[in-house]
Write a protein that holds these residues in place. Sequence first.
Motif, PDB file in Angstrom:
ATOM      1  N   ILE A 213       0.851  -1.190   0.000  1.00 12.02           N
ATOM      2  CA  ILE A 213       0.000   0.000   0.000  1.00 12.02           C
ATOM      3  C   ILE A 213       0.886   1.239   0.000  1.00 12.02           C
ATOM      4  CG2 ILE A 213      -1.745   1.285   1.329  1.00 12.02           C
ATOM      5  CD1 ILE A 213      -2.104  -1.628   2.750  1.00 12.02           C
ATOM      6  N   MET A 214       0.536   2.201  -0.821  1.00 12.82           N
ATOM      7  CA  MET A 214       1.248   3.474  -0.824  1.00 12.82           C
ATOM      8  C   MET A 214       0.301   4.563  -0.362  1.00 12.82           C
ATOM      9  SD  MET A 214       3.391   5.227  -3.914  1.00 12.82           S
ATOM     10  CE  MET A 214       1.971   5.864  -4.799  1.00 12.82           C
TER      11      MET A 214
ATOM     12  N   VAL B  47       2.105  -2.689  11.107  1.00 15.27           N
ATOM     13  CA  VAL B  47       2.144  -3.127   9.725  1.00 15.27           C
ATOM     14  C   VAL B  47       3.437  -3.890   9.499  1.00 15.27           C
ATOM     15  CG1 VAL B  47       0.668  -1.254   8.891  1.00 15.27           C
ATOM     16  CG2 VAL B  47       3.171  -0.956   8.942  1.00 15.27           C
ATOM     17  N   GLU B  48       3.469  -4.701   8.440  1.00 18.28           N
ATOM     18  CA  GLU B  48       4.636  -5.556   8.197  1.00 18.28           C
ATOM     19  C   GLU B  48       5.870  -4.765   7.787  1.00 18.28           C
ATOM     20  OE1 GLU B  48       3.694  -8.871   5.543  1.00 18.28           O
ATOM     21  OE2 GLU B  48       1.594  -8.595   6.094  1.00 18.28           O
TER      22      GLU B  48
ATOM     23  N   LEU C 138       3.519   0.765   2.973  1.00 15.00           N
ATOM     24  CA  LEU C 138       3.181  -0.169   4.048  1.00 15.00           C
ATOM     25  C   LEU C 138       2.921  -1.509   3.409  1.00 15.00           C
ATOM     26  CD1 LEU C 138       0.162   1.798   5.504  1.00 15.00           C
ATOM     27  CD2 LEU C 138       2.606   2.248   5.913  1.00 15.00           C
ATOM     28  N   ARG C 139       2.930  -2.529   4.235  1.00 13.48           N
ATOM     29  CA  ARG C 139       2.415  -3.820   3.804  1.00 13.48           C
ATOM     30  C   ARG C 139       1.624  -4.382   4.969  1.00 13.48           C
ATOM     31  NH1 ARG C 139       3.261  -7.425  -0.362  1.00 13.48           N
ATOM     32  NH2 ARG C 139       2.738  -9.562   0.200  1.00 13.48           N
ATOM     33  N   THR C 140       0.368  -4.718   4.690  1.00  9.03           N
ATOM     34  CA  THR C 140      -0.466  -5.213   5.776  1.00  9.03           C
ATOM     35  C   THR C 140      -1.615  -6.014   5.202  1.00  9.03           C
ATOM     36  OG1 THR C 140      -1.473  -4.578   7.876  1.00  9.03           O
ATOM     37  CG2 THR C 140      -2.092  -3.275   5.957  1.00  9.03           C
ATOM     38  N   SER C 141      -2.319  -6.717   6.088  1.00  3.34           N
ATOM     39  CA  SER C 141      -3.553  -7.394   5.699  1.00  3.34           C
ATOM     40  C   SER C 141      -4.583  -7.116   6.775  1.00  3.34           C
ATOM     41  CB  SER C 141      -3.330  -8.895   5.550  1.00  3.34           C
ATOM     42  OG  SER C 141      -2.910  -9.427   6.771  1.00  3.34           O
ATOM     43  N   GLY C 142      -5.839  -7.424   6.484  1.00  7.35           N
ATOM     44  CA  GLY C 142      -6.910  -7.160   7.444  1.00  7.35           C
ATOM     45  C   GLY C 142      -7.199  -5.677   7.503  1.00  7.35           C
TER      46      GLY C 142
ATOM     47  N   ARG D  68      11.212  -5.026  -2.642  1.00  8.36           N
ATOM     48  CA  ARG D  68       9.877  -4.707  -2.107  1.00  8.36           C
ATOM     49  C   ARG D  68       9.622  -3.216  -2.394  1.00  8.36           C
ATOM     50  NH1 ARG D  68       7.663  -8.723  -1.382  1.00  8.36           N
ATOM     51  NH2 ARG D  68       6.035  -7.294  -2.055  1.00  8.36           N
ATOM     52  N   PRO D  69       8.389  -2.834  -2.673  1.00 12.86           N
ATOM     53  CA  PRO D  69       8.110  -1.420  -2.925  1.00 12.86           C
ATOM     54  C   PRO D  69       8.694  -0.510  -1.844  1.00 12.86           C
ATOM     55  CG  PRO D  69       6.135  -2.710  -3.359  1.00 12.86           C
ATOM     56  CD  PRO D  69       7.175  -3.663  -2.843  1.00 12.86           C
TER      57      PRO D  69
END
Lengths: 263, 263, 263, 263
Positions: free
Chosen positions: A19-20, A43-44, A61-65, B91-92
């Motif tokens: 996500i940006m 976030v990851e 960012l990198r995340t889920s949920g 990774r971005p």
Amino acid sequence: MTIEITVALEYSFEQSTDIMLQIEAAAIPEQYLERAHIDVGNVEHFARTAGHDMIGDRLWLRTSGLLRVDYTARVRVERILTDIGTLPMLRPANLPGEAVQYLLDSTYCPATEFQYFVQAEFGHLEGGARVAAMRDWIAEKFTYVAGSSGPQTTALDSFVMRRGVCRDYTHVLVSLCRASTIPARFVSVYAPGVEPQDFHAVAEVFLGGEWHLVDATGMAKEGEMAKVGVGRDAADVSFLTAYGPCAMLSQSVDVRTIGSDAR
Amino acid sequence: MTIEITVALEYSFEQSTDIMLQIEAAAIPEQYLERAHIDVGNVEHFARTAGHDMIGDRLWLRTSGLLRVDYTARVRVERILTDIGTLPMLRPANLPGEAVQYLLDSTYCPATEFQYFVQAEFGHLEGGARVAAMRDWIAEKFTYVAGSSGPQTTALDSFVMRRGVCRDYTHVLVSLCRASTIPARFVSVYAPGVEPQDFHAVAEVFLGGEWHLVDATGMAKEGEMAKVGVGRDAADVSFLTAYGPCAMLSQSVDVRTIGSDAR
Amino acid sequence: MTIEITVALEYSFEQSTDIMLQIEAAAIPEQYLERAHIDVGNVEHFARTAGHDMIGDRLWLRTSGLLRVDYTARVRVERILTDIGTLPMLRPANLPGEAVQYLLDSTYCPATEFQYFVQAEFGHLEGGARVAAMRDWIAEKFTYVAGSSGPQTTALDSFVMRRGVCRDYTHVLVSLCRASTIPARFVSVYAPGVEPQDFHAVAEVFLGGEWHLVDATGMAKEGEMAKVGVGRDAADVSFLTAYGPCAMLSQSVDVRTIGSDAR
Amino acid sequence: MTIEITVALEYSFEQSTDIMLQIEAAAIPEQYLERAHIDVGNVEHFARTAGHDMIGDRLWLRTSGLLRVDYTARVRVERILTDIGTLPMLRPANLPGEAVQYLLDSTYCPATEFQYFVQAEFGHLEGGARVAAMRDWIAEKFTYVAGSSGPQTTALDSFVMRRGVCRDYTHVLVSLCRASTIPARFVSVYAPGVEPQDFHAVAEVFLGGEWHLVDATGMAKEGEMAKVGVGRDAADVSFLTAYGPCAMLSQSVDVRTIGSDAR
């Protein structure tokens, strides 16, 4: 002029997604960040890179949920405004190389198609006088209607429909300027007075060797906006870009001018 | 590898028009200009500015009536090639800021729409292995047909039509890469072996921290191309952009490898 | 008024391909075919079906390799013309059911987007007076430029570019009429005086309970045209539609008024 | 099979506006209207005209302010189904004239662009076997995601995105059929089992001399649908078309199978 910004976003992501985000007021000479805070939860990954033309930052960012983003800032805007109507344009041959991208067609601004229209309707005007006339023409002909456009709406559609929101007004003005060989870019901003309150967008035109803000909607004052980022059109400064499926749960933006004691 | 380039263009302009040319081989470390000469005749203005990402030059002219452009160059290409299939992606969050624009949608590359396709078809592959698989998929599924596309053709159209020319192959590959969060840009090049002889276009992908050329058409070898310029898609590196009506009268491009003594 | 039509087409087909031709002057009360002859050479299949709204015929062929079509006809046109400026429109509620399709959006006529424009610029006029004003507005603002549009060009593009050929003029007028709840369809015709000589296209509007021809280009006279077919836009009356790859080799259209003795 | 339909719509109109509604189950041999009632409140005009291809009705209203539409019906569906996989196609030359419009490109179905894809992927199959294979291919590759498309989404977008709702599945299947010279039209229907409950849309293909329903989403059974209207694509059978600004306030659709005693 000092403005206070409060933003809250909630999105949900089916799977782990890159996500940006580009929602922070930029730290640039014309606006001073008295304070700023962003919270994106756990976030990851999290990283910060420079925005387009080195204005503002993009957060990765990198995340889920569930993703919940809270951003607050207080920004003192000290922008020197000029009456654009009197500014000269540079011939394309004299433009700095980095401005040339802002003459070219982009996703939402197929400027080439507007060349004959601008020549026919505004060909008797040059530079800033032309930009001012085009801005006034849009302001007169167009009606601001929340919800009247969508993410696929281009300047062609908006020009025909004569309705839209800030992004659409800006795409049309940017297209008319580029068709006039005047570099123009898309600027995402925070501005008090935008109804309904939301992220706002305006144009920036390159006249007399400098960039100048122009709000074709007339809703906000160029001297009271906090810039977030710039780009060739809305595709470059989306406040959230997700590389996978996502759903918006809620979103609120509050921008207000704070008392004279804070100036 | 040394290549010899000869280009002649003739265009006519109804009125005095600003024109941007981008047809010269770029002076960059990976290719050495042994000689180069451009002649645009008598024009009103003439200026040179840096190309997108500072690669190559854009020439600005202003003229009316007939424009005749002659360009010749001899370029020694010394590009170090890597097998892209083994390269890792970043990774971005780790990308340099200036590469992020090459993840975003652009005029001819509405990459966002391809996210589900790449995930479904190539989701089991990462980085360079995925790029190589996507390149091979295009090469297998698509047919190169001169004249099968036009200036409005986007990667959506080409993906459906499975026909096109080099610009279309490149727009599709660039879109698939961006939908995979792999930065990809459009490169205009001169390459021997292109049939029919013309300006050529290929993709460049950002893997392992560097840019790597990829020709999805398979017509040219990545080690034998002379780069002209880069951009987000064809809109950024058009060899001629006119800010007014124009007509193409003739155009010829000749690119050949010169003898082994010259290598 | 009698006109003489001579058409020759040469196309080539890579493989056995279904082809639909619609190039014959229609046999309808307002025009009398004094003679007509079509020759398509040896083809696998040949069949004739009624055109859209039962006006004119469509020919289906199946062939491969070279297709040569020769068509000649002499047509006496006896069309009763009315000054459209004085004609009333029917309220949509009073339209015959078969006219309703001509109020709806179609491929090249995204009429819905023009609703606000027509209301703002022509909202003070009704029926035929509005159609006449819109026709005159197009005639004044647009420039006829052969080659300035292509097969993907829609009324949106043309409205912005203010340039085009007969199909584009017609798509814009049709769109403006539909946005005014006046049914409008696309008519392919043969007309003397079209420069350069080619297939021609005009609009037909439903006013006062009948269809009336309107040529927004002003190149041809409504009383001197031979109709070929009608449809929702150019997609419905293409003179040649091929269900497979094809290449145009040559095409010529000659339409002339014949001497007063023939009238 | 008997189904019970309950629809309620609330829209508001800024000014007196012409509105076309197409929401009633059609009175056609294959479905018997046991009862049907529509209430549109007090409106200025009200008229009923035949739908496209004389299937179903279109209602024209004119009103301003709030429009509330209530529709209820009980429909006994007695459709004879055939296994489309075994049906032959007619050569285009043998099609009835009125079916030809369903071979041509339309707003949301730019079928021509799909010719090479269908030839490459399904060229070994003919007629109903090809339609069945294309339906199954869509069902396998696509994911039904409410809200993933909008009113501007075409079959090109959906084909690339591989996501959409019933209109998108139908536009893709219709395009693939037309590109195969198999006439295909868009049918709006009421069907139990659609989740979330809403107006539903399916394709109808012309095979063996008759029209046959095909639901590419697999959500509804072809024998349990009540047809509302047919057209070239969604533009022709929109349940509400307004010739002026409007806002949707609420909308509910409920379709259920009623007990065996009612069969």
